[in-house]
Design an enzyme around this catalytic site. Structure first.
Site, PDB file in Angstrom:
ATOM      1  N   ASP A 105       0.797  -1.229   0.000  1.00 48.58           N
ATOM      2  CA  ASP A 105       0.000   0.000   0.000  1.00 48.58           C
ATOM      3  C   ASP A 105       0.828   1.277   0.000  1.00 48.58           C
ATOM      4  O   ASP A 105       0.309   2.349   0.289  1.00 48.58           O
ATOM      5  CB  ASP A 105      -0.926   0.005   1.223  1.00 48.58           C
ATOM      6  N   GLU A 106       2.098   1.192  -0.353  1.00 48.61           N
ATOM      7  CA  GLU A 106       2.968   2.360  -0.217  1.00 48.61           C
ATOM      8  C   GLU A 106       4.045   2.326  -1.293  1.00 48.61           C
ATOM      9  O   GLU A 106       4.619   1.282  -1.584  1.00 48.61           O
ATOM     10  CB  GLU A 106       3.605   2.342   1.178  1.00 48.61           C
TER      11      GLU A 106
END
Length: 473
Positions: A105-106
Site C-alpha cells: 500500500d505504499e
C-alpha cells in the site's frame, strides 16, 4: 536536492481495513480491525474509527479487543489486498517508469523521470489526478505527499492523512521540519527518541542546533551523521524501480505452544513448502535455508545451512529445514516457527543435488496439515497471518470476514463461527447493509467464495478507456 517537488509518495489510507469496509456496507463508518484473531494474534491494520479507541498496528489483538470490544475483528484476505495493490501500482506506473514499491500500500514515484511533472503546478496536478484515479478504480482513498526528496515526500503524505495531498515546496523544508518532534524523522524510533530527549533534544530544530559532533557522541558515527543530514533536510536517495529481494520467508505464531516433536517437524515441512511456493511465484531460487524457532520462554534461535547451488525444489528445502530442526531443543514448547531462503538467484542448479527421497506417508501428512490452513501465507510487511488450528478433518473452516456464497441467499461474508454454527451477513460492495443468518458449519448450501470487485467493471473498461475518464451524459 531538486528544485521542484517531483518525488511523490503514496500511502493508502488504513489499507486492509478500508478494503474490508468498502466490501462490507454494514462496516462503513464503524470500527474494524484486521489481523490474527488467535490468542497471540496482532493487529495488521485498524480503521480510523477503531484508532479513536487507541487501537493501532502491531498491537496484540487481546489488547485491541479490550480497547474496542464492539469493533469488527476480521481475518486478512491477502488475495484481495494484492489484487487492489496491483491496480494501484499500475496507476503509478502510468506516471513514471521509476516506481519504488515499499509494501502493498505504499510507494515512491519519480514524476520527473516520467515527464509527468517538472514544477510545483504540474506536480500538484499529477497528485490530484492520481488520487481521483485510485478512487475511481479501487473505491479506496490514498494520501499523497510531494517534495524534492524521498524523506520529505513521505513526511508530506503523513501530514496529508487521511485522504489528502500535501506539497512541500523547495526552500520551505527547514521551516516546516524545525518545530516537529524528533520522531518525525525516519529511523528515530522510541529508543532513539528517548535517548535524544535525555540529551535535551526534542525537536528537529534542536537536532540541527546540537551539531553533528554531539549527535555522533550520543548515537554513534553512522546514526549521528545520518540524523544530522535529515534534520537539515538533506536526502539525495534516488527512487529505485527494482528493489532487490534479499530473502523469502514465511512464519507462523501458534495460539498454544507446540510440545509434540512430530507436529513441530510437520509444521516445519509445511512452512518450507509454502516458502518454496513464494520463491517460485517470484521466479527465484536460493542457496541458504534458514530455520527460525521461538521457544516457550521467548528465546529465539536461528539456524542456517548453505547448499552448493540455488534451488527451488520443495523436497530439498524441506530436507534442509528438517536437518536444521534436529539441532534445536524444542522440549519446552514452541510458540513460533519460520522457514526462509536467502542467497537468492533467478536460476536453479538442480543437477548439483541428490534429490531427497520422501515416503508417500510423509508427503500425505504434510499435505493434510497444509490443507487445514485457512490462509495462503503471503502478506504485507508487518502483517502476521494466523496459524492453522488443529480441527477434526470433517469440520469446515469459516474465517471471520472471508467471503461465502449460499445457494439461496447469494454472496455474503462470515461474521463469526463456533460451536458448530457459522453466522453470515449477506451483502455485496454495491448493496445496502444486508441481513444476518446462521447456519450449521456443515451446511452444503454454503460454500467459500472469491471476493467481489470493490468497484463494478463498467462497459468502457473492456474497450481500453481509462477508469478515470469522464463518462457520457
Amino acid at each position: 536536492m531538486r528544485n521542484a517537488p517531483t518525488i511523490l509518495h503514496l500511502d493508502m489510507d488504513a489499507f486492509f481495513a478500508s478494503a474490508e469496509q468498502a466490501s462490507k456496507p454494514s462496516l462503513r463508518g464503524k470500527a474494524g480491525v484486521v489481523g490474527g484473531l488467535g490468542l497471540r494474534g496482532v493487529v495488521a491494520t485498524a480503521s480510523y474509527e477503531a484508532r479513536v479507541f487507541g487501537v493501532h498496528s502491531a498491537m496484540p489483538m487481546a489488547q485491541a479487543r479490550r480497547l474496542a470490544p464492539n469493533a469488527a475483528y476480521l481475518v486478512p484476505r491477502f488475495g484481495l489486498y494484492r489484487e487492489i495493490s496491483d491496480q494501484v501500482m499500475g496507476l503509478l506506473r502510468t506516471l513514471s517508469p521509476l516506481v519504488e514499491p515499499l509494501s502493498l500500500d505504499e510507494a515512491f514515484v519519480d514524476l520527473e523521470a516520467g515527464g509527468t511533472a517538472w514544477d510545483d503546478a504540474s506536480a500538484r496536478l499529477a497528485g490530484v489526478k492520481l488520487r481521483a484515479d485510485i478512487r475511481a478504480v479501487t473505491g479506496l482513498t490514498g494520501s499523497v505527499g510531494l517534495a524534492a526528496s524521498k524523506m520529505l515526500a513521505k513526511i508530506a503524505s503523513e501530514l496529508a492523512k487521511p485522504d489528502g495531498l500535501v506539497v512541500i515546496e523547495p526552500g520551505t523544508e527547514r521551516a516546516l521540519l524545525g518545530p516537529m518532534p524528533v520522531r518525525t524523522l525516519p529511523g528515530v524510533g522510541p529508543a532513539t527518541g528517548d535517548h535524544l530527549r535525555r540529551g535535551g533534544i526534542n525537536t528537529v530544530d534542536e537536532i540541527a542546533e546540537a551539531g553533528e559532533d554531539e549527535l555522533v557522541r550520543l548515537l554513534g558515527k553512522a546514526h549521528g551523521h545520518a540524523l544530522y543530514a535529515m534534520a537539515l533536510a538533506r536526502d539525495e536517495r534516488p527512487v529505485v524501480a527494482e528493489r532487490e529481494t534479499k530473502s523469502v520467508s514465511v512464519e507462523d505464531t501458534y495460539d498454544v505452544d507446540i510440545h509434540d516433536r512430530m507436529r513441530v517437524g510437520l509444521e516445519v515441512q509445511r512452512l518450507a513448502d509454502r516458502c518454496v511456493q513464494r520463491l517460485r511465484r517470484a521466479g527465484l531460487s536460493g542457496r541458504t535455508i534458514v530455520l527460525k524457532v521461538r521457544r516457550y520462554d521467548f528465546s529465539t534461535l536461528t539456524r542456517s545451512e548453505t547448499l552448493r547451488g540455488p534451488t527451488d525444489d520443495p523436497t530439498v528445502v524441506q530436507e534442509a529445514a528438517g536437518r536444521l530442526l534436529e539441532a534445536v531443543d524444542t522440549t519446552g514448547g514452541v510458540r513460533l516457527l519460520g522457514v526462509g531462503v536467502s542467497g537468492l538467484a533467478d536460476y536453479t542448479q538442480e543437477d548439483l543435488f541428490a534429490q531427497a527421497q520422501a515416503t508417500a506417508q510423509a508427503l500425505a501428512a504434510v499435505e493434510e496439515t497444509a490443507a487445514q490452513e485457512h490462509s495462503d501465507g503471503d502478506g504485507a510487511e508487518g502483517a502476521q497471518e494466523p496459524a492453522a488450528e488443529q480441527v477434526p478433518a470433517a469440520e469446515r473452516r469459516w474465517p471471520a470476514g472471508h467471503d461465502v456464497h449460499h445457494a439461496e441467499y447469494g454472496h455474503g461474508w462470515v461474521q463469526g463461527s463456533g460451536l458448530g454454527r457459522v453466522t453470515v451477513r449477506f451483502e455485496t460492495p454495491d448493496s445496502k447493509p444486508g441481513r444476518v443468518r446462521t447456519f450449521r458449519t456443515d451446511d452444503r448450501a454454503l460454500e467459500p467464495a472469491d471476493p467481489l470487485p470493490l468497484v463494478p467493471r463498467r462497459p468502457e473498461d473492456s474497450t481500453g478507456v481509462s477508469a478515470g475518464a469522464p463518462g457520457r451524459a
